[in-house]
Design an enzyme around this catalytic site. Structure first.
Site, PDB file in Angstrom:
ATOM      1  N   SER A  32       1.655  -6.748   9.716  1.00 26.87           N
ATOM      2  CA  SER A  32       0.241  -6.758   9.331  1.00 26.87           C
ATOM      3  C   SER A  32      -0.373  -8.138   9.107  1.00 26.87           C
ATOM      4  CB  SER A  32       0.064  -5.928   8.058  1.00 26.87           C
ATOM      5  OG  SER A  32       0.795  -6.522   7.006  1.00 26.87           O
ATOM      6  N   TYR A  78      -2.667  -8.495  16.139  1.00 23.22           N
ATOM      7  CA  TYR A  78      -2.477  -7.457  15.118  1.00 23.22           C
ATOM      8  C   TYR A  78      -3.455  -6.304  15.352  1.00 23.22           C
ATOM      9  CZ  TYR A  78      -3.234  -5.257  10.551  1.00 23.22           C
ATOM     10  OH  TYR A  78      -3.417  -4.358   9.541  1.00 23.22           O
ATOM     11  N   VAL A  81       0.838  -1.206   0.000  1.00 24.62           N
ATOM     12  CA  VAL A  81       0.000   0.000   0.000  1.00 24.62           C
ATOM     13  C   VAL A  81       0.872   1.255   0.000  1.00 24.62           C
ATOM     14  CG1 VAL A  81      -1.845   1.231   1.186  1.00 24.62           C
ATOM     15  CG2 VAL A  81      -1.802  -1.254   1.244  1.00 24.62           C
ATOM     16  N   PHE A  94      -9.995 -21.273   4.611  1.00 23.06           N
ATOM     17  CA  PHE A  94      -9.880 -21.382   6.073  1.00 23.06           C
ATOM     18  C   PHE A  94     -11.244 -21.285   6.733  1.00 23.06           C
ATOM     19  CE2 PHE A  94      -5.437 -19.388   5.521  1.00 23.06           C
ATOM     20  CZ  PHE A  94      -4.876 -20.641   5.296  1.00 23.06           C
ATOM     21  N   ARG A 115     -15.539 -10.799   3.517  1.00 20.34           N
ATOM     22  CA  ARG A 115     -14.705  -9.604   3.659  1.00 20.34           C
ATOM     23  C   ARG A 115     -15.108  -8.567   2.615  1.00 20.34           C
ATOM     24  NH1 ARG A 115     -13.812 -11.982   7.530  1.00 20.34           N
ATOM     25  NH2 ARG A 115     -11.854 -12.585   8.538  1.00 20.34           N
ATOM     26  N   ARG A 139      -8.732 -20.194  10.571  1.00 25.71           N
ATOM     27  CA  ARG A 139      -7.461 -19.585  10.985  1.00 25.71           C
ATOM     28  C   ARG A 139      -7.726 -18.810  12.283  1.00 25.71           C
ATOM     29  NH1 ARG A 139      -4.744 -15.513   6.722  1.00 25.71           N
ATOM     30  NH2 ARG A 139      -6.524 -14.260   7.368  1.00 25.71           N
ATOM     31  N   ALA A 140      -6.854 -18.986  13.272  1.00 30.32           N
ATOM     32  CA  ALA A 140      -7.051 -18.325  14.572  1.00 30.32           C
ATOM     33  C   ALA A 140      -7.171 -16.816  14.397  1.00 30.32           C
ATOM     34  CB  ALA A 140      -5.880 -18.645  15.494  1.00 30.32           C
ATOM     35  N   GLY A 141      -8.144 -16.229  15.076  1.00 30.34           N
ATOM     36  CA  GLY A 141      -8.258 -14.772  15.089  1.00 30.34           C
ATOM     37  C   GLY A 141      -9.116 -14.189  13.976  1.00 30.34           C
TER      38      GLY A 141
HETATM   39  N1  UDP Z   1      -8.193 -17.007   3.542  1.00 33.15           N
HETATM   40  C1  UDP Z   1      -8.357 -18.316   3.112  1.00 33.15           C
HETATM   41  N2  UDP Z   1      -7.277 -18.955   2.552  1.00 33.15           N
HETATM   42  C2  UDP Z   1      -6.070 -18.359   2.406  1.00 33.15           C
HETATM   43  C3  UDP Z   1      -5.922 -17.009   2.839  1.00 33.15           C
HETATM   44  C4  UDP Z   1      -7.011 -16.372   3.414  1.00 33.15           C
HETATM   45  O1  UDP Z   1      -9.428 -18.896   3.229  1.00 33.15           O
HETATM   46  O2  UDP Z   1      -5.128 -19.008   1.904  1.00 33.15           O
HETATM   47  C5  UDP Z   1      -9.342 -16.309   4.140  1.00 33.15           C
HETATM   48  C6  UDP Z   1      -9.092 -15.750   5.545  1.00 33.15           C
HETATM   49  O3  UDP Z   1      -9.319 -16.746   6.519  1.00 33.15           O
HETATM   50  C7  UDP Z   1     -10.081 -14.589   5.579  1.00 33.15           C
HETATM   51  C8  UDP Z   1     -10.124 -14.111   4.129  1.00 33.15           C
HETATM   52  O4  UDP Z   1      -9.624 -15.191   3.340  1.00 33.15           O
HETATM   53  O5  UDP Z   1     -11.362 -15.040   5.925  1.00 33.15           O
HETATM   54  C9  UDP Z   1      -9.238 -12.900   3.891  1.00 33.15           C
HETATM   55  O6  UDP Z   1      -7.962 -13.172   4.461  1.00 33.15           O
HETATM   56  P1  UDP Z   1      -6.704 -12.251   4.187  1.00 33.15           P
HETATM   57  O7  UDP Z   1      -5.544 -12.916   4.855  1.00 33.15           O
HETATM   58  O8  UDP Z   1      -6.589 -11.975   2.722  1.00 33.15           O
HETATM   59  O9  UDP Z   1      -7.059 -10.882   4.880  1.00 33.15           O
HETATM   60  P2  UDP Z   1      -7.520 -10.534   6.377  1.00 33.15           P
HETATM   61  O10 UDP Z   1      -9.022 -10.536   6.356  1.00 33.15           O
HETATM   62  O11 UDP Z   1      -6.912 -11.536   7.306  1.00 33.15           O
HETATM   63  O12 UDP Z   1      -6.974  -9.152   6.592  1.00 33.15           O
END
Ligand code: UDP
Length: 329
Positions: free
Chosen positions: A83, A147, A21, A212, A225, A285-287
């Site tokens: 990040s 984060y 960015v 995830f 998202r 994924r955690a979090g």
């Molecule tokens: N995600 C996924 N597989 C991946 C990477 C991300 O399913 O290999 C999912 C992640 O769990 C989230 C969404 O895609 O729900 C966006 O993740 P990203 O890491 O791009 O951005 P974040 O929302 O964490 O800032």
């Protein structure tokens, strides 16, 4: 002392300007006629991502801010930081130091040298699991990951410095940034973000994408998202820089107000690239919150900014051009 040549052409420092960015924002600021000095330690950024019109200082923001700002700048756009949600859960010290301690040092240097303006890269992760969608700036801030907690702590830091010391500050809370701007795009050494990963599968650099979590309370079970084009995001930074007001810390959400599930993103990537893109459902994924969608009404009303590149297929298409160019090298 300010060294600007006119009110609207500023002399600014862009920390993290060798990153994704930050490099796009530095390029757009230069095109608007501002003077840009990029500071980046190249820990995750790339030297060749620094736009050619910018002055480049290689170094850690915490270490170089004081000597650099002594030269007199109109403002700082602070992108440098850590990040990654997943990493922040495993290595929290890297996030508390890299985000909070570093920004405190930067703020102290800005105060000492009377640098008047700050635009900070904050995040939707400061809100955590939202009670209502879309998320406005009035939403409660309960980050679900380290984060987000570190970025929220920085927002508190900035508020108190703005009130006490007259800093003109804006925090921009990004939702999911994607897309590219010509030669400037997303290329992390170990990529974790959804769209670049999916496009790496399309480009033959990975075998498959892992989804995830397939059991979220969403229509297709995958997380939702709000994806915003990096150029729209960058342009909001210039608006924020120019409209920042002394003694105030303004916070704005930046997104498009529309949510896409992980499955919908993969489908869009299939349509744009014409590739099959194998995907498998894996554990959560955690979090990760289930749904993050922005209300950007405040930014639109107060910054005079509107996202112009909101279409997801267009965002993916720009990212795909960038991925193909970088794969070809
Ligand atoms: N995600 C996924 N597989 C991946 C990477 C991300 O399913 O290999 C999912 C992640 O769990 C989230 C969404 O895609 O729900 C966006 O993740 P990203 O890491 O791009 O951005 P974040 O929302 O964490 O800032």
């Amino acid at each position: 002392m300010s060294s600007s040549t006119s009110d609207s052409k500023l002399n600014v420092v862009v920390t993290g300007g060798a990153g994704y960015v930050g490099s796009v924002c530095a390029a757009r600021l230069l095109e608007s006629g501002h003077q840009v000095t990029v500071v980046d330690d190249l820990s995750t950024g790339h030297r060749d991502a620094v736009p050619s019109g910018a002055t480049f200082v290689e170094g850690d923001v915490a270490e170089v801010a004081d000597s650099l700002l002594a030269d007199g700048y109109d403002g700082v756009l602070h992108f440098a930081g850590k990040s990654l949600v997943g990493e922040s859960m495993q290595v929290p010290d890297k996030y508390w130091h890299g985000n909070v301690v570093t920004t405190l040092r930067l703020l102290d240097a800005m105060r000492r040298h009377r640098t008047p303006r700050l635009v900070f890269s904050s995040t939707a992760a400061t809100y955590g699991e939202p009670a209502t969608i879309p998320i406005t700036e009035a939403a409660a801030t309960n980050p679900t990951n380290t984060y987000g907690a570190t970025k929220l702590a920085v927002d508190h830091l900035i508020s108190s410095y703005a009130t006490a010391h007259g800093l003109a500050a804006v925090s921009l809370r990004y939702f999911n940034v994607a897309g590219a701007y010509g030669q400037f795009g997303e290329r992390h050494t170990s990529e974790t973000h959804l769209i670049p990963i999916v496009l790496q599968v399309a480009a033959g650099q990975r075998d498959q994408v892992q989804i995830f979590g397939g059991d979220y309370p969403t229509p297709d079970g995958t997380a939702i998202r709000d994806y915003i084009h990096v150029v729209d995001l960058a342009d909001a930074h210039e608006a924020a820089l120019l409209r920042a007001t002394a003694g105030q810390h303004r916070i704005y959400n930046l997104g498009n107000g529309t949510g896409f599930s992980v499955k919908q993103v993969i489908e869009t990537c299939r349509a744009v690239t014409g590739h099959e893109i194998p995907a498998v459902v894996a554990s959560r994924r955690a979090g990760d919150p289930a749904v993050l969608v922005s209300s950007s009404e405040r930014a639109q009303a107060e910054l005079g900014w509107t996202p112009r590149l909101a279409d997801l297929a267009n965002i993916v298409s720009d990212a795909w051009k960038f991925t193909q160019e970088h794969t070809a090298r």
